[in-house]
Motif scaffolding. Structure first.
Motif, PDB file in Angstrom:
ATOM      1  N   GLY A  80       4.110   2.797   2.166  1.00 15.14           N
ATOM      2  CA  GLY A  80       4.994   3.388   2.248  1.00 15.14           C
ATOM      3  C   GLY A  80       5.334   4.435   2.786  1.00 15.14           C
ATOM      4  O   GLY A  80       6.597   5.111   3.153  1.00 15.14           O
ATOM      5  N   HIS A  81       4.509   5.370   2.322  1.00 14.41           N
ATOM      6  CA  HIS A  81       4.930   7.100   3.300  1.00 14.41           C
ATOM      7  C   HIS A  81       4.878   6.882   4.699  1.00 14.41           C
ATOM      8  O   HIS A  81       5.993   7.677   5.252  1.00 14.41           O
ATOM      9  N   VAL A  82       3.944   6.047   5.542  1.00 12.63           N
ATOM     10  CA  VAL A  82       4.257   5.574   6.731  1.00 12.63           C
ATOM     11  C   VAL A  82       5.555   4.966   7.038  1.00 12.63           C
ATOM     12  O   VAL A  82       6.545   5.890   7.782  1.00 12.63           O
ATOM     13  N   GLY A 108       8.765  12.865  -0.724  1.00 16.54           N
ATOM     14  CA  GLY A 108       7.746  13.072  -1.673  1.00 16.54           C
ATOM     15  C   GLY A 108       7.456  11.585  -2.642  1.00 16.54           C
ATOM     16  O   GLY A 108       8.661  10.295  -2.148  1.00 16.54           O
ATOM     17  N   ASP A 109       6.511  11.019  -3.305  1.00 17.35           N
ATOM     18  CA  ASP A 109       7.016   9.983  -4.379  1.00 17.35           C
ATOM     19  C   ASP A 109       8.414   8.931  -4.446  1.00 17.35           C
ATOM     20  O   ASP A 109       9.266   9.384  -5.494  1.00 17.35           O
ATOM     21  N   ASN A 110       8.930   7.794  -4.688  1.00 19.67           N
ATOM     22  CA  ASN A 110      10.190   6.930  -4.417  1.00 19.67           C
ATOM     23  C   ASN A 110       9.353   5.622  -4.148  1.00 19.67           C
ATOM     24  O   ASN A 110       8.675   4.675  -3.037  1.00 19.67           O
ATOM     25  N   VAL A 112       1.117  13.246   4.616  1.00 15.47           N
ATOM     26  CA  VAL A 112       0.569  14.005   4.157  1.00 15.47           C
ATOM     27  C   VAL A 112       1.165  14.524   2.234  1.00 15.47           C
ATOM     28  O   VAL A 112       2.140  15.030   2.713  1.00 15.47           O
ATOM     29  N   SER A 113       0.805  14.675   1.657  1.00 16.60           N
ATOM     30  CA  SER A 113       0.816  14.171   0.089  1.00 16.60           C
ATOM     31  C   SER A 113      -0.529  14.839  -0.630  1.00 16.60           C
ATOM     32  O   SER A 113      -1.110  15.398   0.142  1.00 16.60           O
ATOM     33  N   GLY A 114      -0.130  15.011  -1.760  1.00 16.95           N
ATOM     34  CA  GLY A 114      -0.905  15.596  -2.925  1.00 16.95           C
ATOM     35  C   GLY A 114      -2.375  14.832  -2.853  1.00 16.95           C
ATOM     36  O   GLY A 114      -3.267  15.493  -3.549  1.00 16.95           O
ATOM     37  N   ASN A 132       0.877  -1.159  -0.415  1.00 18.55           N
ATOM     38  CA  ASN A 132      -0.115   0.268  -0.256  1.00 18.55           C
ATOM     39  C   ASN A 132       1.089   1.332   0.477  1.00 18.55           C
ATOM     40  O   ASN A 132       1.471   1.629   0.809  1.00 18.55           O
ATOM     41  N   HIS A 133       0.853   2.245  -0.936  1.00 26.29           N
ATOM     42  CA  HIS A 133       1.612   3.331  -1.553  1.00 26.29           C
ATOM     43  C   HIS A 133       1.755   4.776  -0.125  1.00 26.29           C
ATOM     44  O   HIS A 133       2.993   5.289   0.566  1.00 26.29           O
ATOM     45  N   ILE A 134       0.464   4.472   0.926  1.00 23.13           N
ATOM     46  CA  ILE A 134      -0.194   5.514   2.069  1.00 23.13           C
ATOM     47  C   ILE A 134       1.398   4.684   3.250  1.00 23.13           C
ATOM     48  O   ILE A 134       2.002   5.311   4.209  1.00 23.13           O
TER      49      ILE A 134
END
Ligand code: KG4
Ligand code: ZN
Length: 359
Positions: free
Chosen positions: A113-115, A314-316, A140-142, A109-111
């Protein structure tokens, strides 16, 4: 464990190689400048560009990691949330690689990944985070403004979300109103640094109603639009640079004040006994939001953990690799690769493929 991770959730074609939580390579091919002239992301263009670049980005990520595909233990890929036709490109490629080279596939899940992006560490570093669970996560993203309870890595509960615009989306729209281009979060930050946040009065979203546990930015955005129009009318032309700086500072001030008020309110209301907050997503690049979150944390006895480099905000794909490492450690690779598919609206707290009866 060495993992090749792919993320094509939005407008970045990214591939990384991680060894456990250490980043061996993290290639990000951004399409942002191509979408800029449309003032937003054009899904068909995103898909076309991913298709054009993905093989080259995979090759470059493997080469930069000084490994070969044979040394890789698993393939990881973002399955959602994503722009459906963009995410599909990475998923198809990851499935192809997993099948061709007989590697397990880990769906991420992309979120998540951010977490987990603050847990990534540089190659050869011993950086560790002594986290206590439950902990909190903030993305906190786009596309997201999510406050998440992390009961343990892999077990999440969504505590607060936005009712309308995401924080990054609101900053981008504010930047556009001020004539700063797209995506405008970073340039808005630059302008705000030279501005006076008291020069204008903008409303504080959900003031006094933070206990409801929502973020909301559309009212603030409309208030900015009205203010910009009235300032332009006063000038009888465009905004001056000073006005832009002051409007940017005022907007950021209220947007970030609202963010920290809702987070504090959720923590106090539950109440949550947490001592760590993991922060990720493009907006966490912003120095002012970092300062405010740290200050909020100090008041609540919570330590803020941010990614060690801005490239991880950012996205990576490296963040996807880190999430996949924890998942693979728990034996959570996909049993049936052919069933793995895009999940444009995936939630961080929903069961994953490997947990589902038909998964
Ligand atoms: O995480 P991200 O790269 O992509 C999504 O998953 O959405 O986040 C992109 C968002 C955009 O809204 C962009 O304007 C914002 O992050 N952003 C910033 C800064 N750098 C990027 N917002 C505020 N300050 C920045 N320095
Ligand atoms: Zn993202």
């Amino acid at each position: 464990m060495k993992i090749l991770a792919i993320d094509t959730a939005c407008d970045e074609t990214s591939v990384a190689v991680v060894k456990d939580t250490a980043i061996l390579s993290n290639i990000v091919w951004s399409q942002a400048s191509l979408h800029a002239k449309w003032g937003g992301i054009l899904p068909s263009l995103a898909k076309r560009e991913h298709l054009k670049r993905i093989d080259w980005v995979i090759k470059k990520a493997i080469h930069s990691s000084h490994l070969t595909i044979n040394n890789i233990n698993a393939i990881a890929v973002t399955v959602g949330p994503c722009l459906a036709i963009a995410g599909e490109v990475g998923i198809k490629k990851a499935k192809e690689l997993a099948q061709k080279y007989h590697k397990p596939l880990v769906a991420i899940n992309h979120i998540e990944g951010h977490v987990l992006s603050p847990l990534a560490r540089p190659k050869n570093s011993r950086l560790t985070h002594n986290l206590q669970f439950p902990a909190l996560g903030l993305v906190v993203s786009g596309g997201h403004t999510d406050l998440i309870l992390i009961n343990e890595i892999g077990k999440y509960k969504l505590l607060a979300q936005t009712r309308d615009d995401a924080l990054g989306e609101a900053l981008d729209k504010a930047a556009r109103m001020l004539g700063l281009g797209y995506p405008g979060g970073a340039i808005l930050e630059k302008m705000a640094q030279s501005g006076d946040s008291e020069a204008y009065t903008l409303p504080l979203p959900m003031s006094g109603r933070e206990k409801e546990g929502y973020f909301s930015y559309s009212g603030l955005k409309t208030a900015l639009w009205k203010l910009v129009e009235s300032e332009k009318a006063k000038n009888k032309s465009l905004l001056t640079k000073k006005q832009i700086q002051n409007l940017a500072a005022s907007f950021q001030n209220q947007a970030f004040e609202h963010l920290t008020r809702v987070i504090s309110s959720v923590i106090r209301e539950k109440p949550l006994r947490v001592s760590d907050l993991l922060v990720g997503g493009g907006v966490s690049n912003n120095l002012e939001v970092r300062k405010r979150l740290r200050k909020m944390g100090q008041g609540l006895g919570i330590k803020c953990h941010l990614p060690y480099t801005k490239k991880l905000c950012g996205d990576n794909a490296a963040m996807i690799g880190v999430a996949a490492y924890f998942k693979a450690l728990g034996g959570k690779q996909e049993k049936n690769i052919s069933k793995v598919d895009r999940e444009p609206r995936a939630r961080i707290d929903q069961p994953f493929f490997w947990q589902r009866p038909n998964g």
